[in-house]
Design a protein around this motif. Structure first.
Motif, PDB file in Angstrom:
ATOM      1  N   HIS A  23       0.642  -1.190  -0.258  1.00 57.99           N
ATOM      2  CA  HIS A  23       0.096  -0.101  -0.123  1.00 57.99           C
ATOM      3  C   HIS A  23       0.778   0.899  -0.115  1.00 57.99           C
ATOM      4  CE1 HIS A  23      -3.759   1.973   0.365  1.00 57.99           C
ATOM      5  NE2 HIS A  23      -4.012   2.479   1.282  1.00 57.99           N
ATOM      6  N   ARG A  82      -6.321  -3.860  -0.180  1.00 55.83           N
ATOM      7  CA  ARG A  82      -8.174  -4.065   0.490  1.00 55.83           C
ATOM      8  C   ARG A  82      -9.653  -4.525   0.195  1.00 55.83           C
ATOM      9  NH1 ARG A  82     -12.100  -2.449  -3.875  1.00 55.83           N
ATOM     10  NH2 ARG A  82     -10.417  -2.563  -5.222  1.00 55.83           N
ATOM     11  N   THR A  83      -8.588  -6.085  -1.224  1.00 54.07           N
ATOM     12  CA  THR A  83      -9.226  -7.391  -1.305  1.00 54.07           C
ATOM     13  C   THR A  83      -8.803  -8.370  -0.398  1.00 54.07           C
ATOM     14  OG1 THR A  83      -7.439  -7.455  -2.771  1.00 54.07           O
ATOM     15  CG2 THR A  83      -8.629  -6.581  -4.025  1.00 54.07           C
ATOM     16  N   SER A 130      -5.105   1.104  -5.716  1.00 52.14           N
ATOM     17  CA  SER A 130      -6.075   0.109  -5.400  1.00 52.14           C
ATOM     18  C   SER A 130      -5.319  -1.253  -4.866  1.00 52.14           C
ATOM     19  CB  SER A 130      -6.898  -0.930  -5.610  1.00 52.14           C
ATOM     20  OG  SER A 130      -7.129  -2.102  -5.457  1.00 52.14           O
TER      21      SER A 130
END
Length: 414
Positions: free
Chosen positions: A237, A258-259, A254
């Motif tokens: 990140h 996040r996933t 992204s």
């Protein structure tokens, strides 16, 4: 004669009581050793499984799912080749590639299945993904514009086989009025099947980047996103934010946090819970050492008093009972470590055998893998041994100290 019979009966009664008490003390001592054994073994096995899941997360899932993505929300990214070249020069970036992602439907005969159609560059995709090692058939870097690679669950649901022709339905939107148009249909040949054992199997449809560009009406330098692979996934990140500043386009940033971040947080939370729970089990077992030694001191008071009258030092008596407690802990730690290591090394095979015996795999369709991984980390074993011995030492101090306070005059006088 009556006095002799009375004394004989009294001595036999005291001897029987002593034997019963000694047997109970032995039972408590063995229970504490077994408790430490089970605690150490369970902790080693549990931490090995958690380490295995974390290893599989990094080397299996995060080698396939995007680590970092820059996605254009409205207008496509222009001149992607020069931007990919620039991204590859950034620090901490090990690979970059373009992609086009759009939701669609896969159709075979009368069956339909929702898929994520992903147009990739065969030459550059291998720099950011290890998906090829999970593909049966033709690899991504070998496909042409008339071929498609689908996830194994899609293939099963549509009853497809390699070589079959499958139709992809791509939604179309009028860019000026935002009206939804009739979906564009394209028929491609299934040449590869992704079998990873995770969510990708149920949603992925890989096609050539040029084919995706033609379906959406893009030119050769237009894509919907850029994907990166970084040298440290746990700083993905931060790297994404820093490197994203070099992209002039308006993009959404992204990362895998996040996933897939919730999965990683779950693994760390389970690790913490295992540490707390199992160390509490070891602490309870260590408390049993306190109980057994306290009763041992009470039983051996006369012996301690005799030793003191013979000149035994308090430090000698203290060390004797501490060593007795540590011996119980040592046996438990050694046996627990051996059992834990043996189970941890073979737990994957044991899990597969139990799954076949039960006829069901509890991990199938739940996690990103369908087997129970294990990775022994010797630092975890060392920490477990050190903490267990520390608790054992603390558990022996009080009873050993009580043994040094035995008053020979009172004990021998009684």
């Amino acid at each position: 004669m009556l006095l002799s019979a009375y004394l004989s009966k009294r001595f036999r009664t005291q001897a029987g009581a002593g034997e019963r008490q000694n047997g109970f003390v032995t039972f408590i001592a063995k229970a504490s050793t077994i408790g430490i054994l089970l605690g150490v073994a369970v902790l080693i096995v549990a931490l090995s499984v958690i380490n295995g899941f974390e290893q599989q997360l990094v080397h299996r899932l995060l080698s396939v799912v995007p680590q970092v993505e820059y996605v254009a929300p409205s207008r496509p990214i222009e001149q992607w080749s020069s931007k990919v070249e620039n991204l590859q020069k950034q620090a901490s970036v090990t690979g970059a590639a373009p992609f086009i992602s759009v939701n669609g439907m896969a159709q075979y005969k009368s069956d339909l299945k929702a898929v994520e159609v992903r147009g990739v560059s065969p030459e550059l995709e291998k720099n950011v993904s290890s998906i090829n090692q999970f593909i049966q058939g033709k690899l991504i870097d070998q496909i042409n514009t008339e071929e498609v690679i689908l996830g194994s669950q899609i293939v099963e649901q549509l009853a497809l086989q390699r070589g079959d022709s499958v139709t992809l339905l791509i939604p179309q939107v009028n860019q000026t009025s935002n009206d939804i148009l009739a979906p564009k249909r394209v028929t491609l040949t299934l040449v590869g099947i992704v079998k990873m054992g995770g969510p990708i199997d149920s949603s992925a449809a890989f096609i050539h980047l040029k084919k995706a560009q033609s379906l959406l009406g893009y030119d050769e330098q237009q894509v919907t996103g850029l994907r990166l692979q970084v040298n440290d996934v746990f700083y993905a990140h931060q790297i994404a934010l820093r490197v994203g500043q070099t992209i002039p386009d308006y993009v959404y940033i992204s990362s895998w946090f996040r996933t897939q971040g919730s999965l990683y947080q779950d693994i760390q939370m389970v690790r913490t819970i295992v540490y707390i729970v199992v160390f509490l089990i070891i602490a309870v077992a260590s408390f049993n050492i306190v109980s057994s030694l306290v009763m041992e001191v009470r039983e051996k008071q006369s012996n301690i008093a005799i030793l003191k009258t013979m000149g035994a030092k308090d430090s000698t008596i203290l060390a004797t009972f501490v060593m007795q407690g540590l011996t119980q802990a040592f046996v438990g730690v050694v046996l627990g470590s051996v059992i834990g290591i043996l189970v941890a090394l073979n737990i994957s095979s044991l899990f597969n055998w139990l799954s076949q015996l039960a006829g069901a795999n509890p991990l199938q369709g739940v996690y990103f893998i369908e087997f129970l991984p294990s990775k022994l980390v010797w630092q975890d074993i060392i920490v477990t041994i050190i903490v267990t011995f520390t608790l054992a030492v603390l558990a022996t101090i009080y009873p050993a100290w009580q043994a040094t306070r035995v008053d020979p005059a009172k004990v021998l006088g009684n």
